[in-house]
Design a protein around this motif. Structure first.
Motif, short mmCIF file in Angstrom:
data_model
loop_
_atom_site.label_atom_id
_atom_site.label_comp_id
_atom_site.label_asym_id
_atom_site.label_seq_id
_atom_site.Cartn_x
_atom_site.Cartn_y
_atom_site.Cartn_z
N VAL A 56 34.05 -31.65 12.83
CA VAL A 56 33.01 -32.66 13.02
C VAL A 56 31.65 -32.03 12.80
CG1 VAL A 56 32.10 -34.42 14.58
CG2 VAL A 56 34.51 -33.76 14.73
N GLY A 57 31.06 -32.29 11.65
CA GLY A 57 29.74 -31.73 11.36
C GLY A 57 28.61 -32.45 12.06
N SER A 58 28.90 -33.65 12.58
CA SER A 58 27.91 -34.43 13.34
C SER A 58 28.44 -34.67 14.74
CB SER A 58 27.64 -35.78 12.64
OG SER A 58 27.26 -35.60 11.30
N PRO A 59 28.51 -33.61 15.57
CA PRO A 59 29.11 -33.75 16.90
C PRO A 59 28.31 -34.63 17.86
CG PRO A 59 28.18 -31.56 16.64
CD PRO A 59 28.12 -32.21 15.30
N THR A 60 27.09 -35.07 17.45
CA THR A 60 26.37 -36.03 18.29
C THR A 60 27.20 -37.30 18.47
OG1 THR A 60 25.18 -36.77 16.31
CG2 THR A 60 24.04 -35.22 17.76
N ALA A 61 28.12 -37.56 17.55
CA ALA A 61 29.00 -38.73 17.68
C ALA A 61 29.78 -38.71 18.99
CB ALA A 61 29.96 -38.80 16.50
N LEU A 62 30.09 -37.50 19.46
CA LEU A 62 30.93 -37.36 20.65
C LEU A 62 30.16 -37.56 21.94
CD1 LEU A 62 33.19 -34.39 19.52
CD2 LEU A 62 33.50 -36.84 19.18
N ALA A 63 28.86 -37.88 21.84
CA ALA A 63 28.11 -38.28 23.03
C ALA A 63 28.60 -39.64 23.53
CB ALA A 63 26.62 -38.35 22.72
N ASP A 64 29.30 -40.38 22.68
CA ASP A 64 29.98 -41.60 23.11
C ASP A 64 31.23 -41.18 23.87
OD1 ASP A 64 31.65 -43.81 23.36
OD2 ASP A 64 31.19 -44.60 21.37
N PRO A 65 31.28 -41.40 25.19
CA PRO A 65 32.40 -40.88 25.98
C PRO A 65 33.75 -41.43 25.55
CG PRO A 65 31.07 -42.40 27.28
CD PRO A 65 30.30 -42.13 26.03
N ARG A 66 33.77 -42.67 25.07
CA ARG A 66 35.05 -43.24 24.63
C ARG A 66 35.55 -42.54 23.37
NH1 ARG A 66 33.31 -49.44 24.53
NH2 ARG A 66 31.52 -48.38 23.60
N LEU A 67 34.63 -42.22 22.46
CA LEU A 67 35.05 -41.52 21.24
C LEU A 67 35.49 -40.10 21.56
CD1 LEU A 67 35.39 -41.48 18.19
CD2 LEU A 67 33.01 -40.71 18.01
N GLU A 68 34.73 -39.41 22.41
CA GLU A 68 35.13 -38.05 22.78
C GLU A 68 36.53 -38.04 23.38
OE1 GLU A 68 33.88 -34.24 25.62
OE2 GLU A 68 32.74 -36.13 25.76
N SER A 69 36.78 -38.96 24.30
CA SER A 69 38.10 -39.03 24.93
C SER A 69 39.19 -39.36 23.91
CB SER A 69 38.08 -40.09 26.04
OG SER A 69 39.36 -40.24 26.62
N SER A 70 38.89 -40.28 23.00
CA SER A 70 39.86 -40.71 22.00
C SER A 70 40.22 -39.57 21.06
CB SER A 70 39.30 -41.89 21.20
OG SER A 70 40.15 -42.22 20.12
N LEU A 71 39.21 -38.81 20.60
CA LEU A 71 39.50 -37.74 19.65
C LEU A 71 40.16 -36.55 20.33
CD1 LEU A 71 36.46 -37.74 17.19
CD2 LEU A 71 38.63 -38.95 17.06
N ARG A 72 39.80 -36.29 21.59
CA ARG A 72 40.50 -35.23 22.33
C ARG A 72 41.98 -35.58 22.45
NH1 ARG A 72 37.75 -31.28 25.10
NH2 ARG A 72 35.47 -31.48 25.21
N SER A 73 42.26 -36.85 22.71
CA SER A 73 43.66 -37.29 22.84
C SER A 73 44.38 -37.25 21.50
CB SER A 73 43.70 -38.72 23.40
OG SER A 73 43.16 -38.77 24.71
N ALA A 74 43.63 -37.52 20.42
CA ALA A 74 44.23 -37.54 19.08
C ALA A 74 44.54 -36.15 18.56
CB ALA A 74 43.31 -38.28 18.11
N ALA A 75 43.89 -35.13 19.12
CA ALA A 75 44.07 -33.76 18.63
C ALA A 75 45.33 -33.13 19.25
CB ALA A 75 42.84 -32.93 18.95
N THR A 76 46.47 -33.79 19.06
CA THR A 76 47.72 -33.31 19.63
C THR A 76 48.59 -32.58 18.61
OG1 THR A 76 48.68 -35.48 19.23
CG2 THR A 76 47.81 -35.08 21.43
N PHE A 77 48.36 -32.84 17.34
CA PHE A 77 49.12 -32.17 16.28
C PHE A 77 48.22 -31.27 15.43
CE2 PHE A 77 51.45 -36.12 17.12
CZ PHE A 77 52.68 -35.60 17.48
N HIS A 78 46.94 -31.62 15.38
CA HIS A 78 45.98 -30.85 14.59
C HIS A 78 44.76 -30.53 15.47
CE1 HIS A 78 48.32 -33.08 11.52
NE2 HIS A 78 48.26 -31.93 10.89
N GLY A 79 43.95 -29.59 14.99
CA GLY A 79 42.79 -29.17 15.77
C GLY A 79 41.54 -29.97 15.45
N LEU A 80 40.76 -30.23 16.50
CA LEU A 80 39.44 -30.84 16.36
C LEU A 80 38.42 -29.71 16.49
CD1 LEU A 80 37.63 -33.40 16.24
CD2 LEU A 80 37.75 -33.47 18.75
N TYR A 81 37.72 -29.40 15.42
CA TYR A 81 36.84 -28.24 15.38
C TYR A 81 35.37 -28.66 15.45
CZ TYR A 81 40.86 -25.37 14.16
OH TYR A 81 42.06 -24.70 14.19
#
Length: 278
Positions: free
Chosen positions: A91-116
């Protein structure tokens, strides 16, 4: 037997995207899976036709091992979950993850691959994450100082920045979560800090944005943290660093950040599922 080059897809073809594409094409350890840009016409004659991805929804067909976003925070909102289902995602624009719902969603989605999360201009990120892992990080403040022409802001901050003439002005001082939506192009460093300092997060990591007309050739990032001990009596672990990054006049991104981002891209692999600073 040598390993096959890691296939990298690039989302966005601004200054940073162009730099990454050029570097990828000059290396043997990575190869270009695709390049997508909001206006594909901008890629004509600059990117091989075979690498141009005209419809972002067809990214799966290109078999990328790593997808790198250097376009806009909205990309993670719209496609981050899908990217992580098929590849590692940086994620080159990590300001997107200031949205708590998106941060939670992507953390949950990173179960098979890495979120860098690229460190960019954020200095000492690995050490800060270690303290957060142990729960010993008590406070963190990031101050960013740039020339008024280097900011892309909205709302009240944009209007305040227009009034800066001969003296430095503090445009914002408060939680990083409150700053990210109004300065998404300028405070990715702060967002990376909030993600590294995960025991504090976007609400408790503090950010200060300073518009300084004397900084025609530099971007300055100061990182200050407090660790074990008694902060109130000034008997706690304390560290402060200052990073002075050469920058072209009016540029949003400092010169040294490009090389840092390339290093992050090359290091974004083999860490498995979960969220990783790189």
């Amino acid at each position: 037997m040598s390993k096959a080059p890691r296939r990298v897809g690039i989302i966005g073809y601004g200054h940073l995207g162009q730099y990454l594409v050029e570097e990828i094409e000059n290396r043997n350890d990575v190869e270009l899976a695709f390049v997508w840009n909001r206006t594909s016409e901008a890629l004509a004659g600059k990117v091989p036709d075979s690498a141009v991805l005209k419809d972002i929804n067809n990214f799966k067909e290109r078999g990328a091992d790593l997808i790198v976003e250097v376009a806009h925070p909205s990309i993670s909102q719209q496609f981050g979950h899908s990217f992580l289902a098929h590849a590692d995602y940086m994620v080159g624009s990590p300001t997107a993850l200031a949205d708590p719902r998106l941060e939670s969603s992507l953390r949950s989605a990173a179960t098979f691959h890495g979120l860098y999360i690229p460190s960019g201009a954020f200095w000492g990120g690995d050490d800060i994450k270690k303290m957060a892992d142990r729960g010993t990080l008590q406070a963190l403040r990031v101050t960013m100082k740039k020339h008024p022409t280097c900011f892309k802001l909205s709302g009240e901050l944009e209007e305040l920045n227009k009034t800066v003439t001969d003296k430095a002005v503090v445009l914002y001082d408060g939680s990083v979560r409150g700053l990210c939506p109004v300065a998404p192009n300028n405070v990715n460093t702060m967002a990376a800090a909030a993600l590294a300092a995960h025991n504090l997060g976007f609400d408790k990591v503090q950010g200060s944005l300073v518009s300084d007309p004397s900084l025609r050739d530099w971007h300055i990032v100061e990182v200050e943290l407090w660790g074990p001990g008694d902060v109130q009596s000034d008997r706690a672990f304390h560290c402060k660093t200052m990073r002075r990054n050469p920058a072209t006049f009016g540029a949003v991104t400092g010169s040294a950040t490009y090389a840092s981002f390339l290093s992050s891209m090359l290091g974004a692999h083999s860490k498995g599922p979960g969220v990783h600073l790189c």
